[in-house]
Design an enzyme around this catalytic site. Structure first.
Site, PDB file in Angstrom:
ATOM      1  N   ASP A   9       0.696  -1.166  -0.087  1.00 26.30           N
ATOM      2  CA  ASP A   9      -0.002  -0.192  -0.087  1.00 26.30           C
ATOM      3  C   ASP A   9       0.543   1.323   0.043  1.00 26.30           C
ATOM      4  O   ASP A   9       0.514   2.213   0.575  1.00 26.30           O
ATOM      5  CB  ASP A   9      -1.149   0.008   1.208  1.00 26.30           C
ATOM      6  CG  ASP A   9      -1.975  -1.174   1.076  1.00 26.30           C
ATOM      7  OD1 ASP A   9      -2.005  -1.902   0.182  1.00 26.30           O
ATOM      8  OD2 ASP A   9      -2.910  -1.087   1.995  1.00 26.30           O
ATOM      9  N   LYS A  98      -7.478  -4.696  -2.976  1.00 22.28           N
ATOM     10  CA  LYS A  98      -8.275  -5.189  -1.833  1.00 22.28           C
ATOM     11  C   LYS A  98      -9.244  -4.028  -1.341  1.00 22.28           C
ATOM     12  O   LYS A  98      -8.985  -2.987  -1.512  1.00 22.28           O
ATOM     13  CB  LYS A  98      -7.336  -5.545  -0.658  1.00 22.28           C
ATOM     14  CG  LYS A  98      -6.392  -4.519  -0.400  1.00 22.28           C
ATOM     15  CD  LYS A  98      -5.375  -5.018   0.773  1.00 22.28           C
ATOM     16  CE  LYS A  98      -4.107  -3.994   1.170  1.00 22.28           C
ATOM     17  NZ  LYS A  98      -5.013  -3.169   1.940  1.00 22.28           N
ATOM     18  N   CYS A 178      -1.948  -2.420   7.661  1.00 20.02           N
ATOM     19  CA  CYS A 178      -2.000  -3.308   6.543  1.00 20.02           C
ATOM     20  C   CYS A 178      -0.783  -3.998   6.398  1.00 20.02           C
ATOM     21  O   CYS A 178      -0.714  -5.091   6.030  1.00 20.02           O
ATOM     22  CB  CYS A 178      -2.006  -2.615   5.155  1.00 20.02           C
ATOM     23  SG  CYS A 178      -3.986  -1.779   5.218  1.00 20.02           S
TER      24      CYS A 178
END
Length: 222
Positions: A9, A98, A178
């Protein structure tokens, strides 16, 4: 046995100037690029994950608690969802997106993006991915194509297994969300997992609890 680097990310919205910035995110993008450039020979595969939200429900809020709900961020097809421009994609083989319709912190909840839809940090705000399809009313069919979890969708675990990966190294944003979720899910899936703490940045000022949780869960944090 093969070894994979997972870059979690490193997106515009999670870096300074984005919708949900994490302090040090932009600098980290460049540091990860330098690390990959110097050490890519130590990995058989390099992959990246992206938050890629369409309608994630209560994950988005106008009054977020910054624990379970957040300001809108990383909306599919916008510049905020793209990789930070200082993250060099040269060695990245695959991207896993996601959170289309629900909160998703772990990269193991992501689905493989098409090979011809290579994310960069340079897309104009509001521009759609090249693989997106239009609707009759001129809108964008974000729920279609690669963004929908169809029978042929390939998840991160499936991809890693198909490439005989056993050893995983995780870097990226954010250490306490994450990155942690991805690392812990990787252990549960049977991989040997290392997080390079110096190549992550976190939301909390004190990341000791997140590090302790990862180590308790079987992750090596270096």
């Amino acid at each position: 046995m093969s070894r994979a680097l997972i870059i979690v990310d490193v997106q515009n919205d999670f870096c300074e100037g984005g919708a949900l910035p994490v302090t040090g995110g932009a600098e980290l993008a460049g540091e990860i690029s330098e690390y990959v450039d110097a050490h890519h020979g130590q990995f058989d595969h390099v992959v990246a994950t992206q938050d890629w939200h369409i309608d994630p429900g209560a994950h988005f809020s106008e009054e977020p608690d910054h624990v379970d709900s957040w300001p809108p961020h990383c909306v599919a097809g916008t510049r905020g969802a793209e990789l930070h421009p200082d993250l060099d994609p040269e060695y990245i083989q695959a991207y896993f997106r996601k959170g289309q319709f629900a909160a998703a912190y772990s990269g193991f909840e992501g689905l493989l993006a098409p090979e011809d839809d290579v994310p960069t940090g340079d897309r104009k705000p509001g521009a759609m991915p090249a693989s997106g399809t239009g609707t009759e009313d001129g809108g964008s069919d974000l729920a279609g194509g690669d963004l929908a979890a169809g029978e042929d969708a390939i998840g991160l675990d499936d991809w890693l297994q198909s490439h005989d990966v056993e050893d995983i190294v995780v870097v990226g944003i954010a250490t306490d969300y994450c990155v942690k979720a991805t690392a812990l899910d990787a252990v549960q899936a049977g991989y040997s997992v290392t997080v390079l703490r110096g190549l992550t940045v976190g939301i909390s000022e004190d990341l000791d609890d997140a590090v302790a949780e990862m180590e308790l869960g079987g992750v090596d944090v270096l």
